[in-house]
Scaffold this motif. Structure first.
Motif, mmCIF file in Angstrom:
data_model
loop_
_atom_site.group_PDB
_atom_site.id
_atom_site.type_symbol
_atom_site.label_atom_id
_atom_site.label_comp_id
_atom_site.label_asym_id
_atom_site.label_seq_id
_atom_site.Cartn_x
_atom_site.Cartn_y
_atom_site.Cartn_z
ATOM 1 N N GLY A 1 16.557 -36.672 -26.041
ATOM 2 C CA GLY A 1 16.076 -35.377 -25.591
ATOM 3 C C GLY A 1 17.053 -34.609 -24.739
ATOM 4 O O GLY A 1 18.119 -35.118 -24.371
ATOM 5 N N ILE A 2 16.679 -33.378 -24.456
ATOM 6 C CA ILE A 2 17.458 -32.491 -23.599
ATOM 7 C C ILE A 2 16.542 -31.963 -22.504
ATOM 8 O O ILE A 2 15.404 -31.551 -22.762
ATOM 9 N N GLY A 3 17.040 -31.966 -21.285
ATOM 10 C CA GLY A 3 16.343 -31.341 -20.175
ATOM 11 C C GLY A 3 17.119 -30.121 -19.733
ATOM 12 O O GLY A 3 18.329 -30.196 -19.509
ATOM 13 N N ILE A 4 16.449 -28.988 -19.625
ATOM 14 C CA ILE A 4 17.117 -27.766 -19.152
ATOM 15 C C ILE A 4 16.542 -27.370 -17.800
ATOM 16 O O ILE A 4 15.386 -27.647 -17.491
ATOM 17 N N ASP A 5 17.372 -26.725 -17.005
ATOM 18 C CA ASP A 5 16.935 -26.218 -15.712
ATOM 19 C C ASP A 5 17.879 -25.097 -15.305
ATOM 20 O O ASP A 5 19.068 -25.113 -15.660
ATOM 21 N N ALA A 6 17.359 -24.140 -14.565
ATOM 22 C CA ALA A 6 18.196 -23.039 -14.086
ATOM 23 C C ALA A 6 19.043 -23.452 -12.886
ATOM 24 O O ALA A 6 19.998 -22.766 -12.535
ATOM 25 N N SER A 7 18.707 -24.580 -12.276
ATOM 26 C CA SER A 7 19.379 -25.023 -11.051
ATOM 27 C C SER A 7 20.391 -26.126 -11.324
ATOM 28 O O SER A 7 20.034 -27.201 -11.819
ATOM 29 N N ALA A 8 21.656 -25.868 -10.980
ATOM 30 C CA ALA A 8 22.679 -26.895 -11.128
ATOM 31 C C ALA A 8 22.409 -28.072 -10.197
ATOM 32 O O ALA A 8 22.673 -29.229 -10.543
ATOM 33 N N GLU A 9 21.867 -27.780 -9.006
ATOM 34 C CA GLU A 9 21.562 -28.848 -8.045
ATOM 35 C C GLU A 9 20.467 -29.759 -8.590
ATOM 36 O O GLU A 9 20.528 -30.986 -8.435
ATOM 37 N N ALA A 10 19.472 -29.180 -9.239
ATOM 38 C CA ALA A 10 18.409 -29.989 -9.833
ATOM 39 C C ALA A 10 18.967 -30.852 -10.957
ATOM 40 O O ALA A 10 18.620 -32.036 -11.082
ATOM 41 N N LEU A 11 19.832 -30.290 -11.780
ATOM 42 C CA LEU A 11 20.409 -31.054 -12.887
ATOM 43 C C LEU A 11 21.241 -32.227 -12.390
ATOM 44 O O LEU A 11 21.290 -33.278 -13.035
ATOM 45 N N ALA A 12 21.861 -32.080 -11.231
ATOM 46 C CA ALA A 12 22.628 -33.192 -10.656
ATOM 47 C C ALA A 12 21.694 -34.341 -10.286
ATOM 48 O O ALA A 12 22.031 -35.518 -10.474
ATOM 49 N N VAL A 13 20.520 -34.006 -9.752
ATOM 50 C CA VAL A 13 19.535 -35.044 -9.429
ATOM 51 C C VAL A 13 19.049 -35.715 -10.714
ATOM 52 O O VAL A 13 18.944 -36.949 -10.787
ATOM 53 N N LEU B 1 21.574 -33.000 -20.514
ATOM 54 C CA LEU B 1 21.095 -32.026 -19.534
ATOM 55 C C LEU B 1 21.905 -30.744 -19.668
ATOM 56 O O LEU B 1 23.122 -30.796 -19.857
ATOM 57 N N ARG B 2 21.227 -29.614 -19.575
ATOM 58 C CA ARG B 2 21.900 -28.335 -19.786
ATOM 59 C C ARG B 2 21.336 -27.293 -18.830
ATOM 60 O O ARG B 2 20.119 -27.197 -18.649
ATOM 61 N N ARG B 3 22.235 -26.513 -18.246
ATOM 62 C CA ARG B 3 21.797 -25.426 -17.380
ATOM 63 C C ARG B 3 21.392 -24.245 -18.242
ATOM 64 O O ARG B 3 22.192 -23.713 -19.022
ATOM 65 N N ALA B 4 20.135 -23.844 -18.121
ATOM 66 C CA ALA B 4 19.614 -22.731 -18.918
ATOM 67 C C ALA B 4 18.433 -22.114 -18.184
ATOM 68 O O ALA B 4 17.636 -22.808 -17.556
ATOM 69 N N ASP B 5 18.331 -20.797 -18.281
ATOM 70 C CA ASP B 5 17.282 -20.035 -17.604
ATOM 71 C C ASP B 5 16.503 -19.267 -18.656
ATOM 72 O O ASP B 5 17.028 -18.342 -19.274
ATOM 73 N N TRP B 6 15.243 -19.655 -18.898
ATOM 74 C CA TRP B 6 14.486 -19.045 -19.993
ATOM 75 C C TRP B 6 14.110 -17.593 -19.744
ATOM 76 O O TRP B 6 13.529 -16.949 -20.603
ATOM 77 N N THR B 7 14.434 -17.050 -18.566
ATOM 78 C CA THR B 7 14.219 -15.620 -18.341
ATOM 79 C C THR B 7 15.424 -14.796 -18.808
ATOM 80 O O THR B 7 15.384 -13.571 -18.751
ATOM 81 N N GLN B 8 16.485 -15.467 -19.258
ATOM 82 C CA GLN B 8 17.710 -14.784 -19.687
ATOM 83 C C GLN B 8 17.888 -14.881 -21.197
ATOM 84 O O GLN B 8 17.564 -15.920 -21.792
ATOM 85 N N PRO B 9 18.413 -13.826 -21.832
ATOM 86 C CA PRO B 9 18.626 -13.876 -23.284
ATOM 87 C C PRO B 9 19.630 -14.953 -23.662
ATOM 88 O O PRO B 9 20.567 -15.255 -22.912
#
Length: 221
Positions: free
Chosen positions: A136-148, A164-172
């Motif tokens: 699986g893949i986990g996405i999060d807008a926070s780089a700090e959260a992804l580090a955890v 793990l991937r930094r992504a913000d679903w409010t952005q195109p």
């Protein structure tokens, strides 16, 4: 002067916490176990006559200021496994285990799962631990959260199956290159902007992972 023993320190700490914490004795036990570097079970069975560690008083002081036990100890159990946490991520709640239960009921074959807003990685990593045939893949807008989340994936030996991937679903374009998936899970922010929260949550947990607009539904939309 006589040396303060663990049993006495526990009683005194629980008495200090009782006026402000519903779980005073449990909190004192968890913090003292952390100070001793052992489990709560070991503390209660084998360490009650030990001298109290010098740093225990500082831990109790932090708890008296409403700092969550999980942030003080750096760990929270979820679905029977320990997860590292920091103020960069929400503390995994027991009620979120219902997401895991519902998802596991759908995971009857090998596949790929997407976790939207992975935070500590608790949901995604629990699913992968319970279903060895899945990745699986986990996405999060926070780089700090992804580090955890990355630390937890490594600690649970799941970093070969959890990306793990930094992504913000409010952005195109946030989902470009992610699909396909057999299952998508999400536990997004859902608190109204002006909701009355306990000091423990309001002052310590990350607001970006809590609040979702005036009615709490912005991230769902």
């Amino acid at each position: 002067p006589s040396v303060v023993k663990v049993a006495q320190a526990l009683r005194e700490a629980a008495e200090r916490l009782a006026p402000v914490r519903d779980t005073a004795r449990l909190d004192a036990e968890l913090l003292l176990a952390n100070a001793l570097g052992c489990t709560r079970g070991t503390l209660l069975l084998n360490r009650m006559a030990d001298p109290v560690p010098a740093n225990f008083a500082a831990l109790i002081k932090r708890r008296l200021a409403s700092e969550p036990v999980a942030y003080i100890t750096g760990v929270q159990e979820f679905y029977g496994r320990p997860f590292a946490v920091s103020p960069a991520v929400l503390i995994p709640r027991a009620d979120s285990e219902s997401v895991v239960t519902a998802a596991l009921a759908r995971m009857d074959r090998a596949g790929r799962v997407l976790d939207c807003g992975t935070g500590s990685g608790a949901l995604l990593l629990t699913l992968l631990a319970e279903r060895p045939g899945w990745s699986g893949i986990g996405i999060d807008a926070s780089a700090e959260a992804l580090a955890v989340a990355a630390a937890n994936a490594a600690n649970l030996a799941l970093d070969d199956r959890a990306a793990l991937r930094r992504a913000d679903w409010t952005q195109p374009g946030w989902k470009d290159g992610l699909a396909p998936f057999d299952l998508i899970i999400a536990n997004p922010p859902y608190v109204e902007a002006h909701a009355a929260l306990s000091r423990e949550v309001r002052d310590y947990e990350p607001h970006a992972a809590l609040f979702a607009g005036e009615d709490g539904l912005a991230d769902y939309r």
